[in-house]
Design an enzyme around this catalytic site. Structure first.
Site, PDB file in Angstrom:
ATOM      1  N   GLY A  55       0.839  -1.059   0.030  1.00 38.51           N
ATOM      2  CA  GLY A  55      -0.014  -0.025   0.001  1.00 38.51           C
ATOM      3  C   GLY A  55       0.693   1.239  -0.257  1.00 38.51           C
ATOM      4  O   GLY A  55       0.368   2.404  -0.476  1.00 38.51           O
TER       5      GLY A  55
ATOM      6  N   GLU B 231       2.867  -8.010  -1.619  1.00 39.14           N
ATOM      7  CA  GLU B 231       1.543  -8.623  -1.237  1.00 39.14           C
ATOM      8  C   GLU B 231       1.466 -10.110  -1.507  1.00 39.14           C
ATOM      9  O   GLU B 231       0.904 -11.061  -0.567  1.00 39.14           O
ATOM     10  CB  GLU B 231       0.348  -7.849  -1.894  1.00 39.14           C
ATOM     11  CG  GLU B 231      -0.080  -6.520  -1.373  1.00 39.14           C
ATOM     12  CD  GLU B 231       0.742  -5.338  -1.839  1.00 39.14           C
ATOM     13  OE1 GLU B 231       1.823  -5.782  -2.558  1.00 39.14           O
ATOM     14  OE2 GLU B 231       0.343  -4.187  -1.841  1.00 39.14           O
TER      15      GLU B 231
HETATM   16  C1  3H9 Z   1      -0.764  -4.412   1.572  1.00 44.69           C
HETATM   17  O1  3H9 Z   1      -0.119  -3.304   1.590  1.00 44.69           O
HETATM   18  C2  3H9 Z   1      -1.950  -4.459   0.922  1.00 44.69           C
HETATM   19  C3  3H9 Z   1      -2.494  -3.512   0.118  1.00 44.69           C
HETATM   20  O2  3H9 Z   1      -2.003  -3.700  -1.128  1.00 44.69           O
HETATM   21  C4  3H9 Z   1      -3.976  -3.094  -0.124  1.00 44.69           C
HETATM   22  C5  3H9 Z   1      -4.497  -2.522   1.224  1.00 44.69           C
HETATM   23  C6  3H9 Z   1      -5.857  -2.288   0.579  1.00 44.69           C
HETATM   24  N1  3H9 Z   1       1.565  -3.727   9.032  1.00 44.69           N
HETATM   25  O3  3H9 Z   1      10.122  -6.715  10.042  1.00 44.69           O
HETATM   26  P1  3H9 Z   1      10.534  -5.894  11.094  1.00 44.69           P
HETATM   27  C7  3H9 Z   1       5.691  -4.622  12.091  1.00 44.69           C
HETATM   28  S1  3H9 Z   1      -0.091  -5.786   2.643  1.00 44.69           S
HETATM   29  C8  3H9 Z   1       1.703  -3.961  10.339  1.00 44.69           C
HETATM   30  O4  3H9 Z   1      10.944  -6.742  12.185  1.00 44.69           O
HETATM   31  P2  3H9 Z   1      12.682  -4.661   9.451  1.00 44.69           P
HETATM   32  C9  3H9 Z   1       6.563  -5.813  12.564  1.00 44.69           C
HETATM   33  O5  3H9 Z   1       5.538  -6.455  12.798  1.00 44.69           O
HETATM   34  C10 3H9 Z   1       1.194  -5.024   3.283  1.00 44.69           C
HETATM   35  N2  3H9 Z   1       2.875  -4.013  11.103  1.00 44.69           N
HETATM   36  O6  3H9 Z   1      11.560  -4.887  10.760  1.00 44.69           O
HETATM   37  C11 3H9 Z   1       7.362  -5.223  13.475  1.00 44.69           C
HETATM   38  O7  3H9 Z   1       6.477  -5.370  14.672  1.00 44.69           O
HETATM   39  P3  3H9 Z   1       6.884  -5.957  15.875  1.00 44.69           P
HETATM   40  C12 3H9 Z   1       2.439  -5.017   2.294  1.00 44.69           C
HETATM   41  C13 3H9 Z   1       4.201  -4.212  10.282  1.00 44.69           C
HETATM   42  O8  3H9 Z   1      13.402  -3.385   9.579  1.00 44.69           O
HETATM   43  C14 3H9 Z   1       7.832  -4.088  12.987  1.00 44.69           C
HETATM   44  O9  3H9 Z   1       6.915  -3.413  12.160  1.00 44.69           O
HETATM   45  N3  3H9 Z   1       3.727  -4.818   2.864  1.00 44.69           N
HETATM   46  C15 3H9 Z   1       4.185  -4.267   9.111  1.00 44.69           C
HETATM   47  O10 3H9 Z   1      13.388  -6.103   9.543  1.00 44.69           O
HETATM   48  C16 3H9 Z   1       9.297  -4.040  12.387  1.00 44.69           C
HETATM   49  O11 3H9 Z   1       9.130  -5.126  11.324  1.00 44.69           O
HETATM   50  C17 3H9 Z   1       4.599  -5.815   3.466  1.00 44.69           C
HETATM   51  O12 3H9 Z   1       4.194  -6.794   3.220  1.00 44.69           O
HETATM   52  C18 3H9 Z   1       2.670  -3.790   8.501  1.00 44.69           C
HETATM   53  N4  3H9 Z   1       2.797  -3.767   6.910  1.00 44.69           N
HETATM   54  O13 3H9 Z   1      11.738  -4.654   8.078  1.00 44.69           O
HETATM   55  C19 3H9 Z   1       5.578  -5.191   4.136  1.00 44.69           C
HETATM   56  N5  3H9 Z   1       5.172  -4.414   8.277  1.00 44.69           N
HETATM   57  O14 3H9 Z   1       8.184  -5.528  16.472  1.00 44.69           O
HETATM   58  C20 3H9 Z   1       5.912  -6.189   5.434  1.00 44.69           C
HETATM   59  C21 3H9 Z   1       6.106  -4.657   9.525  1.00 44.69           C
HETATM   60  O15 3H9 Z   1       5.730  -5.761  16.836  1.00 44.69           O
HETATM   61  N6  3H9 Z   1       7.052  -5.910   6.160  1.00 44.69           N
HETATM   62  N7  3H9 Z   1       5.491  -4.395  10.881  1.00 44.69           N
HETATM   63  O16 3H9 Z   1       7.168  -7.428  15.584  1.00 44.69           O
HETATM   64  C22 3H9 Z   1       8.246  -5.827   6.060  1.00 44.69           C
HETATM   65  O17 3H9 Z   1       8.525  -6.322   5.002  1.00 44.69           O
HETATM   66  C23 3H9 Z   1       9.289  -5.334   6.954  1.00 44.69           C
HETATM   67  O18 3H9 Z   1       8.799  -5.378   7.925  1.00 44.69           O
HETATM   68  C24 3H9 Z   1      10.111  -4.033   6.656  1.00 44.69           C
HETATM   69  C25 3H9 Z   1      10.857  -3.572   8.024  1.00 44.69           C
HETATM   70  C26 3H9 Z   1      10.632  -4.215   5.470  1.00 44.69           C
HETATM   71  C27 3H9 Z   1       9.113  -2.864   6.415  1.00 44.69           C
END
Ligand code: 3H9
Length: 703
Positions: free
Chosen positions: A106, A129
């Site tokens: 998003g 996603e």
């Molecule tokens: C989407 O976007 C759908 C849309 O197309 C449509 C919508 C209508 N939400 O990984 P980390 C938390 S689907 C909530 O350890 P890093 C994570 O749980 C989404 N929380 O750090 C953790 O919390 P905690 C598409 C999130 O520096 C903390 O942030 N996006 C989200 O190694 C730190 O995360 C993805 O799939 C989130 N979206 O990496 C991206 N993302 O400490 C998924 C992270 O409490 N995220 N958290 O456990 C990532 O790839 C990695 O987290 C990121 C940071 C690269 C961002």
């Protein structure tokens, strides 16, 4: 704006440019408050006569990492991201996205809805996603192909890979890479767009493309996905951009997104995402501060030791490696350098980075070199007397308070620790091969390991990009214990009429990257052979021995890929069935008088999964793993269990434990002693509960 919204989305004036800042730690996910705040900020900036252009950016380390995963599965809250993005795109004033860190899902869709994108040189964008079993749900599949073409958009949406700033610029998805301060650069850039025609991605038509090429790209992505459906669907949805007007494509994308959100695959992958981040938070080390680790020592520079050294150097640690002799040290130095030399040759790293790696490693044969190290990892031969002798010497040389870790896959970490004379400082760190690539790390807590030593193992894992799971001491810890339990089952099947290739195909169709016989050929059959010979004297005669065929293959010198032949042969590098092996299997089966039967793929998969879940439940009962999620994480990241199934425990719950219990009973009836149903599963199935319903400590009480 209310106070809550002000915190999540703020507006600052920079002359005639409105800077909209998203501030929603940890990763600026587009939670409900952000969507609402963005909608209001855009409307307010649009209505403000002092504003000529708008910049949207993120506070903290990232632009926006996507939709808020924690909101998935709950009733949707207004406004929908799609609507907010449509409003942004419709703005009559130029809107520029200023992207640093990551713009994912998003977040990238938000950037695509803006009229231009300026990227920090270190920024990455992507649509991950598919890695959550989803497709983009806020216009990503429809806007991206209109900007960069259908085939390239299929690649990005279908693989979920991250695109760096340079590539983004080349693709035309970034309009500029910021020189200097991002906000200032983007503000100037936005000002430069004032008075010019506004470029809206939704208004563009995708460039002409080759239908066949697009179909081939989708087919290739689907093949790689091994049973996971969302990558193919993402590709197909991108293709709609060529056929449908934007609004219809958007509606179709949204409907598909919602369908996938409710799918078992997406639930499993979202669970796995959370489990991976939860795993290192082992309950026993909650609130325990790790010891400081600045310098690392490694004993042994064989395959494992070298891989571990590379992992630590890549994590920025100075590493001192000790081998048994100058010759062994020289050979070890070559092994350590090999992956960096490959990266240099392929251009993945430059000469300066390559040279920096060398500066961080020293290797020799004098144990005193590790005397000042905060963490010392032993990676010598997997033999108890050799490990104990090493730890006796380490106990004498290492500085007080140093963590002494053994990289063993099976041996008793407690016994090894005793040899050091300071068992409180000793933990296991079971790396997976190749250690510089595999992310899994079992941190083994022996009975006398101090909790801060365990906490150090876990915290250091994160610093070198590994996923740590804490486990207790038993033969094989979590992963290898489960493997050692189910692996003989497929050997039995081969004696009883299944072919290795049928078993490999069944498990590869299930979603494993490689079947067990192909894996054995890759790992080398000699390792298991040596272990079987070592354990022969203590083997329980009541258990069926099904390794005779593997033993015979080894007697023939067929150790797998490294000798060109094992369960298969490899002409031209291609895994091929060998009639000689087929004949050998028939011969051994006949010698043993094994009745031949049919093993349909469905039976193979059901029995293997039942054996995995059953032993996993015993691992929980024995307190080797504290939580079902620990097992799922180990099996997914260490053994290739398909992530879209969520791991064996999650999958067992999804199937229903009463059904899994029936499969376990069938497996027990087939394989005999050693395959009895775990008490825990019997209890849970009786009460119609699942692993997810277990209270802390409950599994151990069931034993
Ligand atoms: C989407 O976007 C759908 C849309 O197309 C449509 C919508 C209508 N939400 O990984 P980390 C938390 S689907 C909530 O350890 P890093 C994570 O749980 C989404 N929380 O750090 C953790 O919390 P905690 C598409 C999130 O520096 C903390 O942030 N996006 C989200 O190694 C730190 O995360 C993805 O799939 C989130 N979206 O990496 C991206 N993302 O400490 C998924 C992270 O409490 N995220 N958290 O456990 C990532 O790839 C990695 O987290 C990121 C940071 C690269 C961002």
């Amino acid at each position: 704006m209310t106070d809550a919204e002000k915190q999540l989305v703020r507006r600052e004036a920079r002359g005639n440019v409105a800077l909209i800042l998203i501030d929603n730690p940890p990763v600026n996910a587009t939670s409900q408050g952000v969507r609402e705040g963005l909608a209001k900020a855009i409307a307010a900036a649009g209505a403000d006569p002092a504003v000529a252009a708008i910049v949207i950016t993120g506070e903290g380390r990232n632009f926006v990492a996507g939709a808020d995963i924690r909101e998935f599965g709950k009733p949707p809250l207004k406004p929908a991201l799609t609507e907010v993005l449509n409003d942004i795109e419709a703005s009559g004033k130029p809107v520029v996205a200023a992207v640093h860190g990551v713009a994912l899902g998003g977040g990238f869709e938000l950037a695509l809805a803006c009229h231009a994108r300026v990227l920090d040189p270190q920024a990455h964008v992507g649509l991950p996603e598919v890695k959550l079993g989803l497709i983009p749900g806020a216009g990503g599949t429809q806007r991206l192909p209109r900007l960069i073409g259908i085939v390239k958009a299929i690649d990005i949406a279908g693989t979920g890979r991250q695109v760096n700033a340079k590539e983004a610029l080349g693709l035309g998805v970034a309009d500029a890479i910021a020189d200097g301060d991002l906000k200032e650069f983007a503000t100037d850039f936005a000002r430069g767009l004032v008075g010019k025609p506004i470029r809206r991605a939704s208004a563009a038509a995708p460039a002409p493309f080759d239908q066949e090429e697009a179909k081939a790209a989708i087919a290739a992505i689907d093949k790689k996905a091994r049973g996971q459906i969302s990558p193919r669907i993402a590709g197909e949805t991108v293709l709609l951009a060529a056929k449908l007007p934007f609004s219809e494509g958007l509606a179709r994308e949204r409907a598909t997104f919602l369908e996938l959100l409710a799918s078992g695959q997406s639930k499993a992958m979202r669970y796995a995402f959370v489990a991976e981040r939860e795993a290192p938070r082992a309950p026993q080390i909650e609130g325990v501060a790790p010891r400081k680790v600045a310098r690392v020592g490694i004993i042994g520079a064989g395959t494992m030791g070298a891989g571990i050294a590379v992992a630590f150097v890549d994590g920025g640690f100075p590493v001192s490696v000790v081998e048994t002799s100058a010759e062994a040290a020289a050979a070890g130095a070559k092994r350590i350098a090999a992956p960096w030399d490959r990266h240099l040759a392929s251009g993945r790293i430059g000469a300066a980075e390559r040279a920096a790696k060398d500066k961080l490693v020293s290797i020799g044969s004098d144990l005193s070199a590790i005397a000042d190290r905060d963490l010392i990892i032993e990676a010598v031969f997997e033999e108890m007397p050799i490990k104990q002798e090493t730890f006796r010497r380490l106990g004498a040389v290492a500085k007080p308070g140093a963590i002494l870790a053994t990289n063993t896959s099976y041996l008793d970490v407690g016994q090894i620790g005793e040899a050091s004379g300071r068992p409180g400082d000793v933990i296991g760190m079971h790396f997976f091969s190749p250690a510089n690539i595999m992310r899994m790390l079992e941190v083994v807590q022996a009975p006398k390991s101090q909790l801060d030593a365990v906490a150090t193992g876990v915290s250091i894992a994160k610093r070198i990009g590994k996923i740590a799971v804490v486990c207790g001491v038993c033969d094989g810890f979590i992963g290898n214990r489960i493997l050692a339990h189910w692996r003989p089952l497929v050997d039995m099947m081969v004696e009883d009429g299944a072919t290795p290739q049928a078993i490999d195909a069944a498990l590869e169709n299930f979603g494993f990257a490689m079947g067990p016989f192909a894996v054995a050929d890759l790992a080398g059959l000699d390792i298991g052979w040596a272990r079987r010979k070592r354990l022969a004297a203590t083997r329980d005669p009541a258990l069926r021995y099904a390794s005779t065929i593997a033993d015979r293959l080894c007697e023939l010198g067929r150790f797998g890929q490294k000798t060109g032949a094992g369960w298969y042969v490899y002409p031209g590098g291609k895994r091929t069935v060998d009639p000689e092996v087929t004949a050998l299997i028939e011969k051994v089966s006949a010698e043993k008088g094994r009745m031949q039967r049919d093993f349909p793929a469905e039976t193979i998969v059901r029995m293997v999964r039942a054996a995995i879940v059953n032993e996993a439940a015993k691992v929980l009962q024995d307190g080797i793993a504290r939580r079902p999620l620990d097992i799922d994480v180990v099996l997914i990241h260490g053994y290739g269990y398909p992530v879209w199934r969520g791991g064996p425990m999650f999958e067992a719950d999804a199937i229903g434990l009463e059904h899994v219990l029936a499969d376990i009973e069938e497996t027990h009836a087939y394989a005999g002693d050693g395959y009895e149903p775990a008490r825990l599963i019997v209890d849970l199935a009786r009460d119609k509960r699942g692993f997810a319903d277990l209270a802390p400590g409950e599994a151990e009480r069931a034993a």
